[in-house]
Scaffold this motif. Structure first.
Motif, PDB file in Angstrom:
ATOM      1  N   LEU A 331       0.813  -1.214   0.000  1.00 11.88           N
ATOM      2  CA  LEU A 331       0.000   0.000   0.000  1.00 11.88           C
ATOM      3  C   LEU A 331       0.842   1.257   0.000  1.00 11.88           C
ATOM      4  N   ALA A 332       2.153   1.108   0.063  1.00 13.03           N
ATOM      5  CA  ALA A 332       3.049   2.256   0.089  1.00 13.03           C
ATOM      6  C   ALA A 332       3.577   2.534  -1.312  1.00 13.03           C
ATOM      7  N   ASP A 333       4.393   3.555  -1.433  1.00 13.92           N
ATOM      8  CA  ASP A 333       5.040   3.903  -2.694  1.00 13.92           C
ATOM      9  C   ASP A 333       5.882   2.720  -3.173  1.00 13.92           C
ATOM     10  N   PRO A 334       5.726   2.278  -4.449  1.00 16.25           N
ATOM     11  CA  PRO A 334       6.501   1.134  -4.952  1.00 16.25           C
ATOM     12  C   PRO A 334       7.998   1.277  -4.761  1.00 16.25           C
ATOM     13  N   ALA A 335       8.493   2.511  -4.687  1.00 14.57           N
ATOM     14  CA  ALA A 335       9.935   2.697  -4.519  1.00 14.57           C
ATOM     15  C   ALA A 335      10.429   2.125  -3.196  1.00 14.57           C
ATOM     16  N   THR A 336       9.513   1.966  -2.239  1.00 16.34           N
ATOM     17  CA  THR A 336       9.924   1.451  -0.927  1.00 16.34           C
ATOM     18  C   THR A 336       9.911  -0.075  -0.876  1.00 16.34           C
ATOM     19  N   TRP A 337       9.442  -0.739  -1.933  1.00 15.17           N
ATOM     20  CA  TRP A 337       9.305  -2.192  -1.865  1.00 15.17           C
ATOM     21  C   TRP A 337      10.642  -2.910  -1.881  1.00 15.17           C
ATOM     22  N   GLN A 338      11.546  -2.433  -2.695  1.00 17.02           N
ATOM     23  CA  GLN A 338      12.829  -3.115  -2.830  1.00 17.02           C
ATOM     24  C   GLN A 338      13.640  -2.958  -1.545  1.00 17.02           C
ATOM     25  N   PRO A 339      14.433  -3.971  -1.148  1.00 18.42           N
ATOM     26  CA  PRO A 339      14.614  -5.248  -1.851  1.00 18.42           C
ATOM     27  C   PRO A 339      13.660  -6.342  -1.392  1.00 18.42           C
ATOM     28  N   TRP A 340      12.571  -5.949  -0.767  1.00 19.39           N
ATOM     29  CA  TRP A 340      11.716  -6.947  -0.138  1.00 19.39           C
ATOM     30  C   TRP A 340      10.736  -7.582  -1.134  1.00 19.39           C
ATOM     31  N   ALA A 341      10.391  -6.894  -2.191  1.00 22.34           N
ATOM     32  CA  ALA A 341       9.428  -7.434  -3.144  1.00 22.34           C
ATOM     33  C   ALA A 341      10.143  -8.265  -4.203  1.00 22.34           C
ATOM     34  N   TRP A 342       9.655  -9.483  -4.432  1.00 21.07           N
ATOM     35  CA  TRP A 342      10.242 -10.318  -5.481  1.00 21.07           C
ATOM     36  C   TRP A 342       9.929  -9.755  -6.855  1.00 21.07           C
ATOM     37  N   ASP A 343       8.744  -9.215  -7.037  1.00 18.95           N
ATOM     38  CA  ASP A 343       8.329  -8.709  -8.343  1.00 18.95           C
ATOM     39  C   ASP A 343       7.630  -7.369  -8.157  1.00 18.95           C
ATOM     40  N   PRO A 344       8.376  -6.262  -8.172  1.00 17.21           N
ATOM     41  CA  PRO A 344       7.772  -4.952  -7.910  1.00 17.21           C
ATOM     42  C   PRO A 344       6.776  -4.521  -8.966  1.00 17.21           C
ATOM     43  N   ALA A 345       6.728  -5.224 -10.092  1.00 16.17           N
ATOM     44  CA  ALA A 345       5.752  -4.872 -11.125  1.00 16.17           C
ATOM     45  C   ALA A 345       4.365  -5.380 -10.767  1.00 16.17           C
ATOM     46  N   VAL A 346       4.264  -6.293  -9.791  1.00 18.13           N
ATOM     47  CA  VAL A 346       2.964  -6.857  -9.429  1.00 18.13           C
ATOM     48  C   VAL A 346       2.363  -6.055  -8.278  1.00 18.13           C
ATOM     49  N   GLY A 347       2.852  -6.253  -7.085  1.00 14.62           N
ATOM     50  CA  GLY A 347       2.376  -5.474  -5.943  1.00 14.62           C
ATOM     51  C   GLY A 347       1.045  -5.924  -5.384  1.00 14.62           C
ATOM     52  N   TYR A 348       0.340  -6.817  -6.080  1.00 13.77           N
ATOM     53  CA  TYR A 348      -0.960  -7.305  -5.635  1.00 13.77           C
ATOM     54  C   TYR A 348      -1.004  -8.810  -5.886  1.00 13.77           C
ATOM     55  N   PHE A 349      -1.496  -9.566  -4.896  1.00 13.21           N
ATOM     56  CA  PHE A 349      -1.435 -11.022  -4.972  1.00 13.21           C
ATOM     57  C   PHE A 349      -2.787 -11.594  -4.543  1.00 13.21           C
ATOM     58  N   GLU A 350      -3.219 -12.651  -5.232  1.00 15.64           N
ATOM     59  CA  GLU A 350      -4.582 -13.144  -4.990  1.00 15.64           C
ATOM     60  C   GLU A 350      -4.681 -14.649  -5.214  1.00 15.64           C
ATOM     61  N   GLU A 351      -5.527 -15.283  -4.383  1.00 18.51           N
ATOM     62  CA  GLU A 351      -5.937 -16.671  -4.571  1.00 18.51           C
ATOM     63  C   GLU A 351      -7.443 -16.760  -4.395  1.00 18.51           C
ATOM     64  N   GLN A 352      -8.044 -17.695  -5.125  1.00 22.51           N
ATOM     65  CA  GLN A 352      -9.492 -17.862  -5.062  1.00 22.51           C
ATOM     66  C   GLN A 352      -9.820 -19.326  -4.801  1.00 22.51           C
ATOM     67  N   GLY A 353     -10.792 -19.542  -3.941  1.00 21.68           N
ATOM     68  CA  GLY A 353     -11.230 -20.900  -3.641  1.00 21.68           C
ATOM     69  C   GLY A 353     -12.732 -21.029  -3.788  1.00 21.68           C
ATOM     70  N   ARG A 354     -13.170 -22.149  -4.339  1.00 16.78           N
ATOM     71  CA  ARG A 354     -14.597 -22.436  -4.492  1.00 16.78           C
ATOM     72  C   ARG A 354     -14.870 -23.823  -3.929  1.00 16.78           C
ATOM     73  N   LEU A 355     -15.893 -23.912  -3.090  1.00 15.96           N
ATOM     74  CA  LEU A 355     -16.226 -25.163  -2.425  1.00 15.96           C
ATOM     75  C   LEU A 355     -17.697 -25.485  -2.642  1.00 15.96           C
ATOM     76  N   TYR A 356     -17.968 -26.771  -2.863  1.00 17.58           N
ATOM     77  CA  TYR A 356     -19.333 -27.256  -3.040  1.00 17.58           C
ATOM     78  C   TYR A 356     -19.524 -28.481  -2.144  1.00 17.58           C
ATOM     79  N   GLY A 357     -20.687 -28.577  -1.528  1.00 15.13           N
ATOM     80  CA  GLY A 357     -20.929 -29.701  -0.639  1.00 15.13           C
ATOM     81  C   GLY A 357     -22.364 -30.191  -0.680  1.00 15.13           C
ATOM     82  N   LEU A 358     -22.547 -31.489  -0.505  1.00 11.83           N
ATOM     83  CA  LEU A 358     -23.846 -32.130  -0.355  1.00 11.83           C
ATOM     84  C   LEU A 358     -23.801 -32.985   0.902  1.00 11.83           C
ATOM     85  N   TYR A 359     -24.880 -33.005   1.684  1.00 11.72           N
ATOM     86  CA  TYR A 359     -24.842 -33.779   2.915  1.00 11.72           C
ATOM     87  C   TYR A 359     -26.224 -34.310   3.271  1.00 11.72           C
TER      88      TYR A 359
END
Length: 668
Positions: A331-359
């Motif tokens: 959420l900060a200025d991208p210039a502050t990411w290095q050297p901690w960011a592996w890919d400063p061109a991304v800056g945003y990371f996401e995963e999605q999960g979908r679950l279905y169940g019958l019982y």
């Protein structure tokens, strides 16, 4: 007349939806229900307060934001936790807890220990915890259509709390309720009088609930809750902040909306639908490194179920769907990411999960003394690594069967077997970022499969109750991101199957009630191991922790409806010679494993309530947590590694010392 209804004490032969939910056979003897009276008497202010006297549940972490729940040693990430049916899923940051709740709003808390019946929900590996909030009409005094409740409390160690709740009847049994709760806490002191930096916080909560019985068999409720917590914490809120170390601003928030609809089509058929949406967020300002970093988890879903009473059978069948999205970003200025960011061109990371169940679950009253239950559940998991591509999916069936047989008046034998299935779900928000070209998931990753067997005896008659239960659980193909990065192409976060988890335990309970006096006691012992190695909260973060044998005695004296007292004594025995650093040895960081100890402790709590006026409009509460000001670290916290060279900062927080609480409530 259905025999099941008669057996459960319903002369009209009908079971209400709530009662059907609570008639449990598989794993029933270790379940627990906390009611509103218990919550109020102890002036519960956080998770540790709520579950202080529940045998199968332990809470560690010290500060409220960092508290984690463990059921039989398994971390809350392996539980199905719901608020009015809305699951609280995902992990924002592995150094904080996953469950945030305000006890002031709760009507009941139901704890199911271990895998249970098919209605338990997705991923109930370690069990389920169901929080149910209060209803407006239930708060109304007889003959009144509106009311208000004002409460204030002071904590000697160290803070205060105020709440305002207004409620009213709109029509018939339809009501509306609104609450605002404010809690301000400074850093607390442990039993040695040492102020623990980074344990204070400010909490704000707003809650609105509307609904009730519409007539004609229809009922509907909708609620919205917004909870916010702010403070300055250490880089790892569940570890102590040493002198000279910085504190970092943190903001945590949870918003939950739930809509429940039910229709009683007849005396034997009831339908129910629950829709929900939850957003949890966490922002930490690491001004010493990458600046502000935020995480969000969005969950929405639907549960549709029907309940039928047919002859001697009570059936529940339904379908569930849930969507989870976890994201994190700089959420900060991208210039502050290095050297901690592996890919400063991304800056945003996401995963999605979908679950279905019958019982489906059937409870069959075979004869007057014999009740059987059996069910099945099908679950499908689909995970999409949205930022880096790839993912995994899995599906499986879980079966359960159990029985309850009345051997003699008051004496019941209970036995059950339950399976559970869990595919890979969304990951820890603060660890979504990966070095380019590295893997997050093992190519051979398999879902977890659990089996849990229990057997026990219970007795309840003439004010005397007792039970003894033995249980054994096995989790095959445990999915875990182990400490530290393995060899390439494994990423810094790498989920793989790490082996087999086994836990076996014994739970003993006894109770006595006579007149104004009551006594309840329990003894709980379990041994939890991964590949025959005892688990520990630092070594096995996101899996579980080990605790010593625990004893609890609660004495109550309620000579009238206007006055009552309660004394609680908790004792946890030493747990010594816990072998640690297996992972460090595996990766060559240290030459050999080491051992740590968890010292035992005894804590005494005292509570009282008093209604000084003839009417119940005014009530005073007093309590002392940790009466004798003991210094101790809960076994559910991270163990003490400080005696091991190079691990001097790995240790959990001490719990608060003596905490005197005074409170009052005024009802109109």
């Amino acid at each position: 007349m259905p025999a099941l209804a008669v057996a459960q004490g319903h002369p009209d032969g009908a079971l209400s939806p709530v009662e059907l939910d609570r008639v449990v056979v598989v794993g029933a003897m270790t379940d627990e229900v906390l009611d509103r009276a218990q919550i109020e008497r102890t002036q519960a202010n956080d998770l540790a307060d709520l579950f202080r006297a529940v045998p199968s549940v332990t809470v560690g972490g010290g500060v409220g934001l960092a508290q984690k729940i463990y059921v039989r040693g398994l971390e809350d990430s392996l539980l199905n936790v719901t608020v009015d049916g809305a699951p609280q899923r995902g992990t924002l940051f592995h150094h904080i807890g996953r469950v945030a709740i305000e006890p002031e709003l709760l009507e009941t808390v139901e704890v199911q220990a271990g895998p249970g019946e098919a209605t338990s929900g997705f991923g109930a590996i370690g069990g389920a915890i169901r929080f149910r909030t209060r209803d407006a009409v239930d708060l109304l005094q007889p003959g009144r259509d509106a009311g208000a409740l004002f409460k204030a409390g002071w904590f000697g160690n160290d803070g205060h709390k105020v709440s305002t709740t207004a409620f009213g009847r709109l029509t018939g049994d339809v009501g509306i309720l609104g609450s605002f709760v404010k809690v301000d806490r400074d850093d607390y002191e442990d039993g040695d009088g040492t102020a623990l930096r980074g344990t204070g916080a400010d909490q704000r909560l707003g809650f609105l609930k509307i609904g009730g019985d519409l007539g004609g068999g229809h009922r509907i409720t909708g609620s919205y809750e917004a909870r916010r917590e702010e403070g300055r914490f250490g880089a790892r809120p569940n570890w102590p902040v040493l002198a000279g170390e910085p504190l970092f601003p943190v903001e945590g928030e949870r918003r939950t909306a739930v809509l429940n609809y039910g229709f009683a089509a007849s005396d034997s058929l009831d339908l129910e639908a629950t829709g929900y949406w939850t957003r949890s967020s966490f922002v930490q300002d690491r001004f010493d490194r990458w600046g502000r970093y935020g995480a969000d988890i969005d969950t929405f879903g639907l549960d549709l179920r029907g309940r039928w009473t047919v002859g001697n059978h009570a059936l529940v069948a339904g379908v569930e769907h849930r969507d989870d999205t976890v994201s994190s970003q700089y959420l900060a200025d991208p210039a502050t990411w290095q050297p901690w960011a592996w890919d400063p061109a991304v800056g945003y990371f996401e995963e999605q999960g979908r679950l279905y169940g019958l019982y489906i679950q059937d409870q069959w009253q075979v004869t007057d003394p014999l009740l059987l239950s059996f069910g099945a559940r099908y679950d499908h998991y689909d995970l999409d690594l949205a930022t880096y591509g790839g993912g995994t999916d899995s599906d499986g069936v879980s079966l359960n069967a159990g029985g309850s047989y009345r051997l003699a008046p008051g004496l019941t034998l209970n036995a059950g077997y339950a399976e559970a299935f869990r595919g890979k779900e969304i990951g820890d928000a603060f660890t979504l970022e990966q070095r380019p070209g590295r893997l997050t998931l093992s190519p051979t990753l398999r879902p977890e499969k659990v089996d849990n067997a229990e057997i026990g005896l219970s007795y309840a008659r003439d004010g005397v109750s007792a039970s003894a239960v033995y249980y054994r659980m096995t989790i095959d193909d445990v999915m875990l991101d182990q400490l530290y990065a393995g060899p390439p192409p494994q990423g810094a976060v790498y989920y793989e199957n790490v082996g087999t988890f086994r836990s076996d335990g014994v739970e003993l309970r006894a109770g006595y009630v006579r007149g104004a006096f009551s006594a309840d006691a329990y003894y709980n012992r379990y041994d939890s191991r991964l590949n025959d190695r005892r688990i520990e909260g630092y070594e096995h973060i996101a899996l579980g922790n080990s605790m010593g044998d625990s004893w609890q005695l609660t004495l109550g004296w309620d000579p009238s409806v206007r006055f009552g007292m309660q004394l609680g004594v908790s004792h946890v025995e030493d747990l010594d010679d816990i072998e640690v650093l297996f992972r460090d040895v595996e990766l060559g960081f240290v030459p050999e494993t080491r051992f740590i100890d968890k010292p035992g402790y005894t804590v005494v709590d005292l509570f009282a309530r008093w209604q000084p006026l003839q009417a119940d409009t005014f009530e005073v509460f007093a309590g002392v947590y940790n009466l004798f000001d003991r210094t101790y670290r809960a076994h559910a916290s991270v163990g003490d590694y400080t005696a091991i060279p190079d691990y001097g900062n790995v240790v959990g927080l001490n719990e608060p010392g003596r905490n005197i609480r005074l409170g009052a409530s005024l009802r109109f």
